[in-house]
Scaffold this motif. Structure first.
Motif, mmCIF file in Angstrom:
data_model
loop_
_atom_site.group_PDB
_atom_site.id
_atom_site.type_symbol
_atom_site.label_atom_id
_atom_site.label_comp_id
_atom_site.label_asym_id
_atom_site.label_seq_id
_atom_site.Cartn_x
_atom_site.Cartn_y
_atom_site.Cartn_z
ATOM 1 N N LYS A 165 -14.310 -23.355 -4.159
ATOM 2 C CA LYS A 165 -15.479 -24.185 -4.476
ATOM 3 C C LYS A 165 -15.048 -25.571 -4.944
ATOM 4 C CE LYS A 165 -18.812 -20.547 -5.395
ATOM 5 N NZ LYS A 165 -19.650 -19.861 -6.374
ATOM 6 N N HIS A 166 -13.940 -25.638 -5.673
ATOM 7 C CA HIS A 166 -13.422 -26.938 -6.118
ATOM 8 C C HIS A 166 -12.982 -27.769 -4.916
ATOM 9 C CE1 HIS A 166 -11.593 -29.808 -8.852
ATOM 10 N NE2 HIS A 166 -10.483 -29.758 -8.116
ATOM 11 N N ASP A 167 -12.333 -27.123 -3.950
ATOM 12 C CA ASP A 167 -11.917 -27.829 -2.730
ATOM 13 C C ASP A 167 -13.123 -28.304 -1.927
ATOM 14 O OD1 ASP A 167 -9.281 -27.498 -3.383
ATOM 15 O OD2 ASP A 167 -8.960 -25.780 -2.052
ATOM 16 N N LEU A 168 -14.188 -27.495 -1.903
ATOM 17 C CA LEU A 168 -15.399 -27.890 -1.182
ATOM 18 C C LEU A 168 -16.013 -29.145 -1.789
ATOM 19 C CD1 LEU A 168 -17.507 -24.711 -0.314
ATOM 20 C CD2 LEU A 168 -16.088 -26.096 1.176
ATOM 21 N N ALA A 169 -15.932 -29.275 -3.104
ATOM 22 C CA ALA A 169 -16.529 -30.431 -3.771
ATOM 23 C C ALA A 169 -15.840 -31.731 -3.352
ATOM 24 C CB ALA A 169 -16.455 -30.259 -5.286
ATOM 25 N N LYS A 170 -14.584 -31.639 -2.939
ATOM 26 C CA LYS A 170 -13.851 -32.832 -2.525
ATOM 27 C C LYS A 170 -14.299 -33.330 -1.159
ATOM 28 C CE LYS A 170 -9.641 -31.670 -5.031
ATOM 29 N NZ LYS A 170 -8.259 -31.253 -4.888
ATOM 30 N N VAL A 171 -14.808 -32.410 -0.330
ATOM 31 C CA VAL A 171 -15.245 -32.814 1.011
ATOM 32 C C VAL A 171 -16.591 -33.496 0.855
ATOM 33 C CG1 VAL A 171 -15.894 -32.007 3.300
ATOM 34 C CG2 VAL A 171 -14.014 -30.905 2.081
ATOM 35 N N ARG A 172 -16.646 -34.746 1.288
ATOM 36 C CA ARG A 172 -17.850 -35.514 1.027
ATOM 37 C C ARG A 172 -18.911 -35.308 2.092
ATOM 38 N NH1 ARG A 172 -18.420 -40.373 3.670
ATOM 39 N NH2 ARG A 172 -16.679 -40.996 4.970
ATOM 40 N N THR A 173 -20.134 -35.371 1.665
ATOM 41 C CA THR A 173 -21.268 -35.364 2.576
ATOM 42 C C THR A 173 -21.786 -36.798 2.626
ATOM 43 O OG1 THR A 173 -22.757 -34.827 0.767
ATOM 44 C CG2 THR A 173 -21.879 -32.976 2.007
ATOM 45 N N GLY A 174 -22.928 -37.031 3.227
ATOM 46 C CA GLY A 174 -23.469 -38.385 3.311
ATOM 47 C C GLY A 174 -23.958 -38.908 1.971
ATOM 48 N N LEU B 70 -14.874 -38.410 -6.676
ATOM 49 C CA LEU B 70 -13.738 -39.177 -7.202
ATOM 50 C C LEU B 70 -12.893 -38.403 -8.212
ATOM 51 C CD1 LEU B 70 -15.476 -42.647 -7.733
ATOM 52 C CD2 LEU B 70 -14.117 -41.886 -5.786
ATOM 53 N N ASP B 71 -13.231 -37.144 -8.469
ATOM 54 C CA ASP B 71 -12.541 -36.384 -9.512
ATOM 55 C C ASP B 71 -11.021 -36.304 -9.340
ATOM 56 O OD1 ASP B 71 -14.771 -35.942 -10.999
ATOM 57 O OD2 ASP B 71 -15.023 -33.838 -10.422
ATOM 58 N N HIS B 72 -10.549 -36.197 -8.114
ATOM 59 C CA HIS B 72 -9.104 -36.036 -7.938
ATOM 60 C C HIS B 72 -8.368 -37.356 -7.695
ATOM 61 C CE1 HIS B 72 -10.186 -36.294 -3.714
ATOM 62 N NE2 HIS B 72 -8.917 -36.421 -3.423
ATOM 63 N N VAL B 73 -9.085 -38.497 -7.814
ATOM 64 C CA VAL B 73 -8.436 -39.807 -7.673
ATOM 65 C C VAL B 73 -7.638 -40.092 -8.948
ATOM 66 C CG1 VAL B 73 -8.832 -42.290 -7.439
ATOM 67 C CG2 VAL B 73 -10.208 -40.680 -6.119
ATOM 68 N N MET B 74 -6.366 -40.439 -8.757
ATOM 69 C CA MET B 74 -5.495 -40.719 -9.899
ATOM 70 C C MET B 74 -5.208 -42.222 -9.961
ATOM 71 S SD MET B 74 -5.086 -37.878 -11.255
ATOM 72 C CE MET B 74 -3.916 -36.679 -11.739
ATOM 73 N N VAL B 75 -5.280 -42.783 -11.170
ATOM 74 C CA VAL B 75 -5.080 -44.208 -11.395
ATOM 75 C C VAL B 75 -3.771 -44.391 -12.167
ATOM 76 C CG1 VAL B 75 -6.049 -46.270 -12.490
ATOM 77 C CG2 VAL B 75 -7.570 -44.562 -11.498
ATOM 78 N N ASP B 76 -3.008 -45.417 -11.787
ATOM 79 C CA ASP B 76 -1.773 -45.737 -12.499
ATOM 80 C C ASP B 76 -2.150 -46.406 -13.818
ATOM 81 O OD1 ASP B 76 0.856 -46.265 -13.205
ATOM 82 O OD2 ASP B 76 0.915 -48.147 -12.075
ATOM 83 N N TYR B 77 -2.109 -45.646 -14.899
ATOM 84 C CA TYR B 77 -2.503 -46.144 -16.220
ATOM 85 C C TYR B 77 -1.239 -46.355 -17.035
ATOM 86 C CZ TYR B 77 -5.122 -46.438 -20.612
ATOM 87 O OH TYR B 77 -5.664 -46.853 -21.800
ATOM 88 N N TYR B 78 -0.748 -47.579 -17.025
ATOM 89 C CA TYR B 78 0.473 -47.944 -17.744
ATOM 90 C C TYR B 78 1.630 -47.008 -17.396
ATOM 91 C CZ TYR B 78 -2.770 -50.836 -20.368
ATOM 92 O OH TYR B 78 -3.731 -51.753 -20.708
ATOM 93 N N GLY B 79 1.822 -46.777 -16.097
ATOM 94 C CA GLY B 79 2.955 -45.983 -15.630
ATOM 95 C C GLY B 79 2.695 -44.489 -15.525
ATOM 96 N N LYS C 224 -14.733 -28.400 10.483
ATOM 97 C CA LYS C 224 -13.489 -27.701 10.812
ATOM 98 C C LYS C 224 -12.604 -27.583 9.577
ATOM 99 C CE LYS C 224 -13.339 -29.103 15.646
ATOM 100 N NZ LYS C 224 -12.714 -30.020 16.610
ATOM 101 N N VAL C 225 -12.536 -28.664 8.800
ATOM 102 C CA VAL C 225 -11.729 -28.660 7.573
ATOM 103 C C VAL C 225 -12.273 -27.625 6.588
ATOM 104 C CG1 VAL C 225 -11.131 -30.029 5.530
ATOM 105 C CG2 VAL C 225 -10.954 -31.035 7.803
ATOM 106 N N VAL C 226 -13.596 -27.605 6.431
ATOM 107 C CA VAL C 226 -14.225 -26.680 5.483
ATOM 108 C C VAL C 226 -14.005 -25.231 5.928
ATOM 109 C CG1 VAL C 226 -16.475 -25.924 4.633
ATOM 110 C CG2 VAL C 226 -15.919 -28.332 4.646
ATOM 111 N N ARG C 227 -14.107 -24.981 7.222
ATOM 112 C CA ARG C 227 -13.882 -23.611 7.728
ATOM 113 C C ARG C 227 -12.438 -23.175 7.507
ATOM 114 N NH1 ARG C 227 -17.495 -23.932 13.252
ATOM 115 N NH2 ARG C 227 -19.498 -23.589 12.220
ATOM 116 N N ALA C 228 -11.497 -24.102 7.671
ATOM 117 C CA ALA C 228 -10.091 -23.777 7.418
ATOM 118 C C ALA C 228 -9.874 -23.453 5.935
ATOM 119 C CB ALA C 228 -9.193 -24.933 7.840
ATOM 120 N N GLU C 229 -10.524 -24.218 5.058
ATOM 121 C CA GLU C 229 -10.432 -23.935 3.615
ATOM 122 C C GLU C 229 -11.005 -22.555 3.299
ATOM 123 O OE1 GLU C 229 -9.127 -25.671 1.097
ATOM 124 O OE2 GLU C 229 -8.564 -27.438 2.239
ATOM 125 N N ALA C 230 -12.117 -22.219 3.952
ATOM 126 C CA ALA C 230 -12.746 -20.916 3.730
ATOM 127 C C ALA C 230 -11.818 -19.794 4.181
ATOM 128 C CB ALA C 230 -14.085 -20.831 4.467
#
Length: 185
Positions: A21-30, A37-46, A115-121
């Motif tokens: 379910k967490h992986d599904l949340a990353k796949v965006r819809t319209g 943006l939850d898994h986007v990582m920002v370089d915060y002072y190294g 196709k990506v979602v079915r592979a995750e499933a």
């Protein structure tokens, strides 16, 4: 003994379902939602830091996400992290807010995402089945060590199969919901 094996198997299957379910949340819809943006990582002072720990992520409207960095100096780094993520988004800084418009999905892109979602499933189903296999092997070991009877082993395997069926059905249900979200225009 049998209950411990069943409880352990159920917990592992639940974790597999939650990971799916967490992986599904990353796949965006319209539509826009802040979880994209939850898994986007920002370089915060190294140090690579999740975006929600360096900025406020909100919805501006149904198709736009607003990101407001807590420090002005982080604005460019947050924008770069969103642009460099694998989400295919094009953020635009406007003053102290970064606007992230969600592009319309083309029919071809929708089919690719399905196709990506079915592979995750399928990966989630395999994980659940692996838990079933491990539990059944534990039952066989207990039987071999004469800690349980053959009837107990059979009952335990039947219970594990019921658990497996239940979690596979939940995975299929989550998959169908996500597919319908993706195909909705």
């Amino acid at each position: 003994m049998i209950n411990e094996v069943k409880k352990s198997a159920e917990q592992k299957m639940q974790k597999s379902l939650e990971a799916f379910k967490h992986d599904l949340a990353k796949v965006r819809t319209g539509r826009a939602h802040t979880g994209i943006l939850d898994h986007v990582m920002v370089d915060y002072y190294g140090t690579d830091t999740p975006i929600n720990q360096v900025a406020n992520v909100t919805l501006i409207d149904a198709r736009t996400i607003g990101v407001q960095a807590w420090e002005k100096s982080m604005l460019a780094k947050v924008e770069k992290a969103i642009r460099d993520s694998d989400l295919g988004l094009n953020p635009a800084a406007m003053g102290d807010i970064i606007r992230v418009p969600m592009p319309m999905l083309t029919e071809e892109r929708r089919r690719d995402l399905i196709k990506v979602v079915r592979a995750e499933a399928e990966n989630a189903r395999v994980a659940v089945r692996n838990v079933r296999r491990d539990a059944n092997n534990e039952f066989k070991t207990l039987l071999k060590d004469k800690e349980i009877t053959e009837d107990d082993e059979r009952r335990g395997q039947d219970d594990i199969q019921k658990l497996t069926d239940k979690f596979v059905a939940e995975i299929d249900k989550a998959l169908s919901v996500k597919e319908s979200e993706l195909m909705a225009v």
